[in-house]
Motif scaffolding. Structure first.
Motif, PDB file in Angstrom:
ATOM      1  N   ASP A 107      -3.145  -8.027  -0.290  1.00 22.88           N
ATOM      2  CA  ASP A 107      -2.412  -7.641  -1.496  1.00 22.88           C
ATOM      3  C   ASP A 107      -2.473  -6.139  -1.776  1.00 22.88           C
ATOM      4  OD1 ASP A 107      -1.683 -10.288  -1.934  1.00 22.88           O
ATOM      5  OD2 ASP A 107      -3.462 -10.681  -3.146  1.00 22.88           O
ATOM      6  N   THR A 108      -3.496  -5.477  -1.268  1.00 23.59           N
ATOM      7  CA  THR A 108      -3.634  -4.038  -1.519  1.00 23.59           C
ATOM      8  C   THR A 108      -3.299  -3.194  -0.295  1.00 23.59           C
ATOM      9  OG1 THR A 108      -5.986  -4.096  -0.965  1.00 23.59           O
ATOM     10  CG2 THR A 108      -5.391  -4.424  -3.284  1.00 23.59           C
ATOM     11  N   PHE A 109      -3.009  -3.850   0.821  1.00 21.38           N
ATOM     12  CA  PHE A 109      -2.755  -3.131   2.080  1.00 21.38           C
ATOM     13  C   PHE A 109      -1.613  -2.128   1.922  1.00 21.38           C
ATOM     14  CE2 PHE A 109      -0.975  -3.190   6.554  1.00 21.38           C
ATOM     15  CZ  PHE A 109      -1.955  -2.374   7.063  1.00 21.38           C
ATOM     16  N   ARG A 110      -1.824  -0.937   2.421  1.00 21.50           N
ATOM     17  CA  ARG A 110      -0.871   0.186   2.421  1.00 21.50           C
ATOM     18  C   ARG A 110      -0.766   0.890   1.064  1.00 21.50           C
ATOM     19  NH1 ARG A 110       2.770  -3.629   4.610  1.00 21.50           N
ATOM     20  NH2 ARG A 110       4.216  -3.045   2.956  1.00 21.50           N
ATOM     21  N   LYS A 111      -1.592   0.523   0.111  1.00 22.49           N
ATOM     22  CA  LYS A 111      -1.617   1.223  -1.186  1.00 22.49           C
ATOM     23  C   LYS A 111      -2.846   2.133  -1.177  1.00 22.49           C
ATOM     24  CE  LYS A 111       0.593  -2.697  -3.348  1.00 22.49           C
ATOM     25  NZ  LYS A 111       0.408  -3.910  -4.116  1.00 22.49           N
ATOM     26  N   ILE A 112      -2.621   3.419  -0.923  1.00 25.47           N
ATOM     27  CA  ILE A 112      -3.730   4.339  -0.669  1.00 25.47           C
ATOM     28  C   ILE A 112      -4.756   4.359  -1.797  1.00 25.47           C
ATOM     29  CG2 ILE A 112      -2.582   6.412  -1.548  1.00 25.47           C
ATOM     30  CD1 ILE A 112      -4.905   6.201   1.516  1.00 25.47           C
ATOM     31  N   ASP A 113      -4.336   4.203  -3.024  1.00 24.76           N
ATOM     32  CA  ASP A 113      -5.294   4.217  -4.134  1.00 24.76           C
ATOM     33  C   ASP A 113      -6.100   2.918  -4.215  1.00 24.76           C
ATOM     34  OD1 ASP A 113      -2.847   2.982  -4.857  1.00 24.76           O
ATOM     35  OD2 ASP A 113      -3.341   3.165  -6.981  1.00 24.76           O
ATOM     36  N   LYS A 114      -5.724   1.906  -3.452  1.00 22.72           N
ATOM     37  CA  LYS A 114      -6.435   0.618  -3.439  1.00 22.72           C
ATOM     38  C   LYS A 114      -7.327   0.461  -2.212  1.00 22.72           C
ATOM     39  CE  LYS A 114      -4.196  -0.867  -7.076  1.00 22.72           C
ATOM     40  NZ  LYS A 114      -4.801  -0.925  -8.362  1.00 22.72           N
ATOM     41  N   ALA A 115      -7.353   1.459  -1.327  1.00 22.37           N
ATOM     42  CA  ALA A 115      -8.207   1.386  -0.135  1.00 22.37           C
ATOM     43  C   ALA A 115      -9.666   1.335  -0.556  1.00 22.37           C
ATOM     44  CB  ALA A 115      -7.951   2.588   0.767  1.00 22.37           C
ATOM     45  N   ILE A 116     -10.449   0.479   0.098  1.00 25.29           N
ATOM     46  CA  ILE A 116     -11.860   0.386  -0.267  1.00 25.29           C
ATOM     47  C   ILE A 116     -12.675   1.520   0.358  1.00 25.29           C
ATOM     48  CG2 ILE A 116     -11.858  -2.061  -0.791  1.00 25.29           C
ATOM     49  CD1 ILE A 116     -13.046  -2.566   1.950  1.00 25.29           C
ATOM     50  N   TYR A 117     -12.193   2.050   1.476  1.00 26.06           N
ATOM     51  CA  TYR A 117     -12.759   3.255   2.089  1.00 26.06           C
ATOM     52  C   TYR A 117     -11.580   4.139   2.435  1.00 26.06           C
ATOM     53  CZ  TYR A 117     -16.647   0.062   2.570  1.00 26.06           C
ATOM     54  OH  TYR A 117     -17.611  -0.852   2.298  1.00 26.06           O
ATOM     55  N   ARG A 118     -11.697   5.415   2.134  1.00 29.20           N
ATOM     56  CA  ARG A 118     -10.586   6.308   2.459  1.00 29.20           C
ATOM     57  C   ARG A 118     -11.111   7.717   2.683  1.00 29.20           C
ATOM     58  NH1 ARG A 118      -8.840   4.581  -2.817  1.00 29.20           N
ATOM     59  NH2 ARG A 118      -9.750   5.920  -4.379  1.00 29.20           N
ATOM     60  N   GLU A 119     -10.355   8.429   3.476  1.00 29.64           N
ATOM     61  CA  GLU A 119     -10.642   9.836   3.742  1.00 29.64           C
ATOM     62  C   GLU A 119      -9.350  10.611   3.680  1.00 29.64           C
ATOM     63  OE1 GLU A 119     -13.277  11.889   4.257  1.00 29.64           O
ATOM     64  OE2 GLU A 119     -14.631  10.222   3.880  1.00 29.64           O
ATOM     65  N   ARG A 120      -9.473  11.816   3.247  1.00 27.94           N
ATOM     66  CA  ARG A 120      -8.369  12.772   3.187  1.00 27.94           C
ATOM     67  C   ARG A 120      -8.760  13.889   4.136  1.00 27.94           C
ATOM     68  NH1 ARG A 120      -6.875  17.298   0.151  1.00 27.94           N
ATOM     69  NH2 ARG A 120      -4.785  17.135  -0.734  1.00 27.94           N
ATOM     70  N   PHE A 121      -7.901  14.192   5.106  1.00 36.49           N
ATOM     71  CA  PHE A 121      -8.270  15.118   6.170  1.00 36.49           C
ATOM     72  C   PHE A 121      -7.158  16.147   6.351  1.00 36.49           C
ATOM     73  CE2 PHE A 121      -8.941  16.449  10.548  1.00 36.49           C
ATOM     74  CZ  PHE A 121     -10.324  16.506  10.642  1.00 36.49           C
ATOM     75  N   GLU A 122      -7.485  17.430   6.233  1.00 35.62           N
ATOM     76  CA  GLU A 122      -6.508  18.501   6.419  1.00 35.62           C
ATOM     77  C   GLU A 122      -6.129  18.610   7.891  1.00 35.62           C
ATOM     78  OE1 GLU A 122      -5.161  20.536   4.025  1.00 35.62           O
ATOM     79  OE2 GLU A 122      -6.281  19.543   2.427  1.00 35.62           O
ATOM     80  N   VAL A 123      -4.829  18.643   8.169  1.00 39.91           N
ATOM     81  CA  VAL A 123      -4.312  18.775   9.530  1.00 39.91           C
ATOM     82  C   VAL A 123      -3.545  20.086   9.605  1.00 39.91           C
ATOM     83  CG1 VAL A 123      -2.746  17.785  11.236  1.00 39.91           C
ATOM     84  CG2 VAL A 123      -4.163  16.282   9.836  1.00 39.91           C
ATOM     85  N   ASN A 124      -3.871  20.886  10.621  1.00 38.87           N
ATOM     86  CA  ASN A 124      -3.219  22.178  10.764  1.00 38.87           C
ATOM     87  C   ASN A 124      -2.791  22.382  12.214  1.00 38.87           C
ATOM     88  OD1 ASN A 124      -2.241  24.696  10.178  1.00 38.87           O
ATOM     89  ND2 ASN A 124      -4.257  25.678  10.046  1.00 38.87           N
ATOM     90  N   HIS A 125      -1.607  21.936  12.548  1.00 34.23           N
ATOM     91  CA  HIS A 125      -1.011  22.111  13.882  1.00 34.23           C
ATOM     92  C   HIS A 125      -1.884  21.504  14.981  1.00 34.23           C
ATOM     93  CE1 HIS A 125       2.019  24.557  12.000  1.00 34.23           C
ATOM     94  NE2 HIS A 125       1.087  25.324  11.472  1.00 34.23           N
TER      95      HIS A 125
END
Length: 159
Positions: free
Chosen positions: A65-83
């Protein structure tokens, strides 16, 4: 007086013995805990970034029910990508169970996967098990996998 002295000495010896037992127990518990509680690290390797720039969001889900909803992820990371063409994001001590992972590259940092007028994503995305349907996003059931108490490397190719 000797009886009182003997009783006092016996009480001191009992207290010393109690301290020794307590100290030994604390040391044993600490040694046992540190020798057997290793950090289990799981890696999500995200490929096909095509040298783009932005923020990569990686979310772990345990519920369809929460799959693909980033604010509902039980574990999440935000990672800067630069080229880059590939990045590895590490997660530590995630409990054993079934999970599905959804990833997207937010190129304009608006915290969502942008789509065109037809609802087709205009930013790169991917799922565990590399389910990349041409007409719809992957489901939880298609993306789910069993995480065990062993280190895992999960490869996700973005579309």
């Amino acid at each position: 007086m000797k009886a009182n002295s003997f009783a006092a000495d016996q009480k001191k010896n009992e207290m010393k013995f109690g301290y020794k037992i307590c100290s030994f127990t604390i040391l044993w518990v600490f040694a046992f805990k540190t020798s057997f509680s290793q950090d289990i690290q799981h890696k999500v390797v995200v490929k096909n970034l095509e040298n783009k720039q932005g923020v990569l969001y990686v979310g772990w889900y345990k519920d369809p029910d929460t799959f693909r909803k980033i604010d509902k992820a039980i574990y999440r990371e935000r990672f800067e990508v630069n080229h880059q063409t590939e990045v590895t994001v590490s997660f530590t001590n995630i409990p054993e169970r079934k999970y599905a992972i959804a990833v997207f590259l937010d190129e304009n940092d608006n915290y969502k996967l942008d789509t065109n007028l037809l609802g087709i994503p205009t930013e790169k995305y991917g799922f565990s098990n590399n389910i990349l349907s041409a007409l719809r996003p992957a489901t939880f059931k298609e993306s789910v996998f069993d995480l065990t108490h062993q280190e895992m490397i999960i490869h996700i190719k973005l579309k």
